[in-house]
Design a protein around this motif. Sequence first.
Motif, PDB file in Angstrom:
ATOM      1  N   ARG A  18      13.553 -35.940 -31.916  1.00  0.00           N
ATOM      2  CA  ARG A  18      13.840 -36.662 -30.682  1.00  0.00           C
ATOM      3  C   ARG A  18      14.103 -38.134 -30.929  1.00  0.00           C
ATOM      4  NH1 ARG A  18      13.210 -35.344 -26.133  1.00  0.00           N
ATOM      5  NH2 ARG A  18      12.880 -33.177 -25.657  1.00  0.00           N
ATOM      6  N   LYS A  19      14.958 -38.690 -30.093  1.00  0.00           N
ATOM      7  CA  LYS A  19      15.116 -40.134 -29.991  1.00  0.00           C
ATOM      8  C   LYS A  19      14.315 -40.592 -28.770  1.00  0.00           C
ATOM      9  CE  LYS A  19      19.864 -39.929 -31.783  1.00  0.00           C
ATOM     10  NZ  LYS A  19      21.293 -40.241 -31.502  1.00  0.00           N
ATOM     11  N   ALA A  20      14.503 -41.822 -28.342  1.00  0.00           N
ATOM     12  CA  ALA A  20      13.857 -42.295 -27.123  1.00  0.00           C
ATOM     13  C   ALA A  20      14.380 -41.502 -25.935  1.00  0.00           C
ATOM     14  CB  ALA A  20      14.135 -43.781 -26.926  1.00  0.00           C
ATOM     15  N   THR A  21      13.502 -41.191 -24.995  1.00  0.00           N
ATOM     16  CA  THR A  21      13.887 -40.401 -23.828  1.00  0.00           C
ATOM     17  C   THR A  21      14.618 -41.269 -22.813  1.00  0.00           C
ATOM     18  OG1 THR A  21      11.959 -38.967 -24.132  1.00  0.00           O
ATOM     19  CG2 THR A  21      13.064 -38.878 -21.994  1.00  0.00           C
ATOM     20  N   GLU A  22      15.823 -40.851 -22.465  1.00  0.00           N
ATOM     21  CA  GLU A  22      16.637 -41.579 -21.494  1.00  0.00           C
ATOM     22  C   GLU A  22      16.740 -40.853 -20.162  1.00  0.00           C
ATOM     23  OE1 GLU A  22      20.397 -42.102 -23.355  1.00  0.00           O
ATOM     24  OE2 GLU A  22      19.618 -43.303 -25.023  1.00  0.00           O
ATOM     25  N   ILE A  23      16.564 -39.531 -20.188  1.00  0.00           N
ATOM     26  CA  ILE A  23      16.717 -38.719 -18.972  1.00  0.00           C
ATOM     27  C   ILE A  23      15.531 -37.781 -18.833  1.00  0.00           C
ATOM     28  CG2 ILE A  23      18.144 -37.002 -17.789  1.00  0.00           C
ATOM     29  CD1 ILE A  23      20.543 -38.056 -19.349  1.00  0.00           C
ATOM     30  N   LEU A  24      14.949 -37.721 -17.647  1.00  0.00           N
ATOM     31  CA  LEU A  24      13.961 -36.707 -17.310  1.00  0.00           C
ATOM     32  C   LEU A  24      14.661 -35.704 -16.402  1.00  0.00           C
ATOM     33  CD1 LEU A  24      10.874 -36.167 -17.813  1.00  0.00           C
ATOM     34  CD2 LEU A  24      10.535 -36.938 -15.462  1.00  0.00           C
ATOM     35  N   GLN A  25      14.821 -34.489 -16.906  1.00  0.00           N
ATOM     36  CA  GLN A  25      15.487 -33.442 -16.129  1.00  0.00           C
ATOM     37  C   GLN A  25      14.418 -32.515 -15.551  1.00  0.00           C
ATOM     38  OE1 GLN A  25      17.992 -30.074 -17.846  1.00  0.00           O
ATOM     39  NE2 GLN A  25      19.584 -31.346 -16.920  1.00  0.00           N
ATOM     40  N   VAL A  26      14.354 -32.456 -14.235  1.00  0.00           N
ATOM     41  CA  VAL A  26      13.287 -31.729 -13.554  1.00  0.00           C
ATOM     42  C   VAL A  26      13.863 -30.537 -12.797  1.00  0.00           C
ATOM     43  CG1 VAL A  26      11.426 -31.863 -11.858  1.00  0.00           C
ATOM     44  CG2 VAL A  26      11.935 -33.839 -13.316  1.00  0.00           C
ATOM     45  N   ASN A  27      13.370 -29.347 -13.120  1.00  0.00           N
ATOM     46  CA  ASN A  27      13.726 -28.151 -12.372  1.00  0.00           C
ATOM     47  C   ASN A  27      12.726 -28.002 -11.228  1.00  0.00           C
ATOM     48  OD1 ASN A  27      14.030 -25.409 -11.455  1.00  0.00           O
ATOM     49  ND2 ASN A  27      15.147 -24.987 -13.340  1.00  0.00           N
ATOM     50  N   LEU A  28      13.188 -28.239 -10.009  1.00  0.00           N
ATOM     51  CA  LEU A  28      12.293 -28.220  -8.851  1.00  0.00           C
ATOM     52  C   LEU A  28      11.927 -26.814  -8.408  1.00  0.00           C
ATOM     53  CD1 LEU A  28      13.773 -31.112  -6.667  1.00  0.00           C
ATOM     54  CD2 LEU A  28      11.733 -31.146  -8.103  1.00  0.00           C
ATOM     55  N   GLY A  29      12.630 -25.815  -8.903  1.00  0.00           N
ATOM     56  CA  GLY A  29      12.299 -24.439  -8.524  1.00  0.00           C
ATOM     57  C   GLY A  29      13.512 -23.544  -8.619  1.00  0.00           C
ATOM     58  N   TYR A  30      13.288 -22.238  -8.566  1.00  0.00           N
ATOM     59  CA  TYR A  30      14.346 -21.265  -8.822  1.00  0.00           C
ATOM     60  C   TYR A  30      15.003 -20.721  -7.554  1.00  0.00           C
ATOM     61  CZ  TYR A  30      12.133 -21.274 -13.433  1.00  0.00           C
ATOM     62  OH  TYR A  30      11.602 -21.650 -14.640  1.00  0.00           O
ATOM     63  N   LYS A  31      14.562 -21.170  -6.383  1.00  0.00           N
ATOM     64  CA  LYS A  31      15.181 -20.697  -5.146  1.00  0.00           C
ATOM     65  C   LYS A  31      16.577 -21.284  -5.013  1.00  0.00           C
ATOM     66  CE  LYS A  31      14.323 -20.108  -0.198  1.00  0.00           C
ATOM     67  NZ  LYS A  31      13.399 -20.410   0.936  1.00  0.00           N
ATOM     68  N   CYS A  32      17.534 -20.424  -4.638  1.00  0.00           N
ATOM     69  CA  CYS A  32      18.925 -20.863  -4.505  1.00  0.00           C
ATOM     70  C   CYS A  32      19.597 -20.018  -3.429  1.00  0.00           C
ATOM     71  CB  CYS A  32      19.662 -20.708  -5.837  1.00  0.00           C
ATOM     72  SG  CYS A  32      21.337 -21.404  -5.839  1.00  0.00           S
ATOM     73  N   ASN A  33      20.570 -20.578  -2.766  1.00  0.00           N
ATOM     74  CA  ASN A  33      21.319 -19.817  -1.763  1.00  0.00           C
ATOM     75  C   ASN A  33      22.409 -18.949  -2.392  1.00  0.00           C
ATOM     76  OD1 ASN A  33      22.541 -22.417  -2.348  1.00  0.00           O
ATOM     77  ND2 ASN A  33      24.049 -21.953  -0.755  1.00  0.00           N
ATOM     78  N   LEU A  34      22.647 -19.126  -3.714  1.00  0.00           N
ATOM     79  CA  LEU A  34      23.623 -18.321  -4.438  1.00  0.00           C
ATOM     80  C   LEU A  34      22.945 -17.527  -5.545  1.00  0.00           C
ATOM     81  CD1 LEU A  34      26.534 -20.913  -4.881  1.00  0.00           C
ATOM     82  CD2 LEU A  34      26.230 -19.245  -3.048  1.00  0.00           C
ATOM     83  N   ARG A  35      23.713 -16.583  -6.107  1.00  0.00           N
ATOM     84  CA  ARG A  35      23.233 -15.820  -7.261  1.00  0.00           C
ATOM     85  C   ARG A  35      24.405 -15.648  -8.225  1.00  0.00           C
ATOM     86  NH1 ARG A  35      22.195 -10.824  -9.542  1.00  0.00           N
ATOM     87  NH2 ARG A  35      20.068 -10.531 -10.305  1.00  0.00           N
ATOM     88  N   CYS A  36      24.684 -16.686  -9.006  1.00  0.00           N
ATOM     89  CA  CYS A  36      25.885 -16.737  -9.849  1.00  0.00           C
ATOM     90  C   CYS A  36      25.715 -15.925 -11.135  1.00  0.00           C
ATOM     91  CB  CYS A  36      26.209 -18.182 -10.200  1.00  0.00           C
ATOM     92  SG  CYS A  36      26.491 -19.232  -8.748  1.00  0.00           S
ATOM     93  N   LEU A  37      26.801 -15.318 -11.587  1.00  0.00           N
ATOM     94  CA  LEU A  37      26.745 -14.469 -12.772  1.00  0.00           C
ATOM     95  C   LEU A  37      26.385 -15.249 -14.030  1.00  0.00           C
ATOM     96  CD1 LEU A  37      29.889 -12.201 -12.219  1.00  0.00           C
ATOM     97  CD2 LEU A  37      27.486 -11.578 -11.911  1.00  0.00           C
ATOM     98  N   HIS A  38      26.799 -16.518 -14.099  1.00  0.00           N
ATOM     99  CA  HIS A  38      26.562 -17.290 -15.318  1.00  0.00           C
ATOM    100  C   HIS A  38      25.218 -18.016 -15.296  1.00  0.00           C
ATOM    101  CE1 HIS A  38      28.217 -20.241 -12.496  1.00  0.00           C
ATOM    102  NE2 HIS A  38      27.586 -21.162 -13.203  1.00  0.00           N
ATOM    103  N   CYS A  39      24.421 -17.868 -14.236  1.00  0.00           N
ATOM    104  CA  CYS A  39      23.184 -18.633 -14.081  1.00  0.00           C
ATOM    105  C   CYS A  39      22.195 -18.314 -15.195  1.00  0.00           C
ATOM    106  CB  CYS A  39      22.552 -18.340 -12.729  1.00  0.00           C
ATOM    107  SG  CYS A  39      21.040 -19.286 -12.419  1.00  0.00           S
ATOM    108  N   HIS A  40      21.754 -19.353 -15.904  1.00  0.00           N
ATOM    109  CA  HIS A  40      20.834 -19.130 -17.023  1.00  0.00           C
ATOM    110  C   HIS A  40      19.371 -19.196 -16.599  1.00  0.00           C
ATOM    111  CE1 HIS A  40      21.111 -23.549 -16.925  1.00  0.00           C
ATOM    112  NE2 HIS A  40      19.883 -23.525 -17.398  1.00  0.00           N
ATOM    113  N   VAL A  41      19.098 -19.371 -15.290  1.00  0.00           N
ATOM    114  CA  VAL A  41      17.701 -19.387 -14.828  1.00  0.00           C
ATOM    115  C   VAL A  41      17.402 -18.226 -13.891  1.00  0.00           C
ATOM    116  CG1 VAL A  41      17.582 -21.888 -15.073  1.00  0.00           C
ATOM    117  CG2 VAL A  41      18.108 -20.913 -12.849  1.00  0.00           C
TER     118      VAL A  41
END
Length: 317
Positions: A18-41
């Motif tokens: 790792r280098k210094a952290t520049e971005i915190l990426q937060v997954n707020l949850g798995y609920k979605c109004n879509l269900r896409c074929l390519h979705c990796h979650v």
Amino acid sequence: MHATLPLLEVSDFPQLQRKATEILQVNLGYKCNLRCLHCHVNAGPTRTEMMDRENIDLIIPVMQKRGIKTLDLTGGAPEMHDDFRYLVAQASAAGIKVIDRCNLTILFEPGQEGLAEFLAEHQVDVVASLPCYSLDNVDKQRGDGVFDKSIAALQKLNELGYGQPGSELKLDLVFNPQGPVLPPAQQPLEAQYKAELDSHFGIQFNQLYALANLPIKRFGSTLISKGQFHDYMTLLKDNYQAANLEHVMCRSLISVDWQGNLFDCDFNQQLELNLAGKDAPHLRDLLSEDMAGEPICVADHCFACTAGQGSSCGGAL
């Protein structure tokens, strides 16, 4: 069958730190109004996993403590979290840049009235998935009616100033291939998107991100069911480019799941591969510990980020 099992074998992917952290990426949850074929979650309307307020309230203090300037919100549809606007307003007040990974159709869901205006008010960068500029291809990948709603959403965002020349409101689009192939070169594809969307719909946007599909979760399961998994992994490995290692997102980003656990990237999060050398590290650990210099947990799926032009949350490398 668990689609990710082949990826958990011993990998010959190079070791990274790792280098210094520049971005915190937060997954707020798995609920979605879509269900896409390519979705990796494996997100969708029936998912119930959502971050609680205790973890929500850790995000800004952690970012301030570690000097992290960008909050990247994802899901599911992050806007479906009850505390989405609460968190965005907090981040905005603290001078933190917010990125919203938006599926566009969410702007027209019940309960989301005024969402576009809210995003503009807080100068949130919108990164929107639009896997093609044609109706048939988008609806095939994301569901019937998604293309028309996406176009209407982009037009609404344009009206608010998003993607317009000279505007500080940034609107980027995301392209994913429909099958087990690498995305085409990002720059000419972006030019094609801009020409098509402008001529047919009067839509403007800033950049196009061309991302490779990761062979995990829903997309990985599809590959396995069609007998394409091995061939796709071979394609990724055959197109490995060592020069991309310097710029892969895991070196400057930390991923947080809906329970507050830390991972090297969103894909490792879905595979439950913890930060290398750490025993289930949590968001609160960042209040007392800097992860710079730590090893990154790698496996075969990492070849998707280094194949060809490279692939990251910010597009080609």
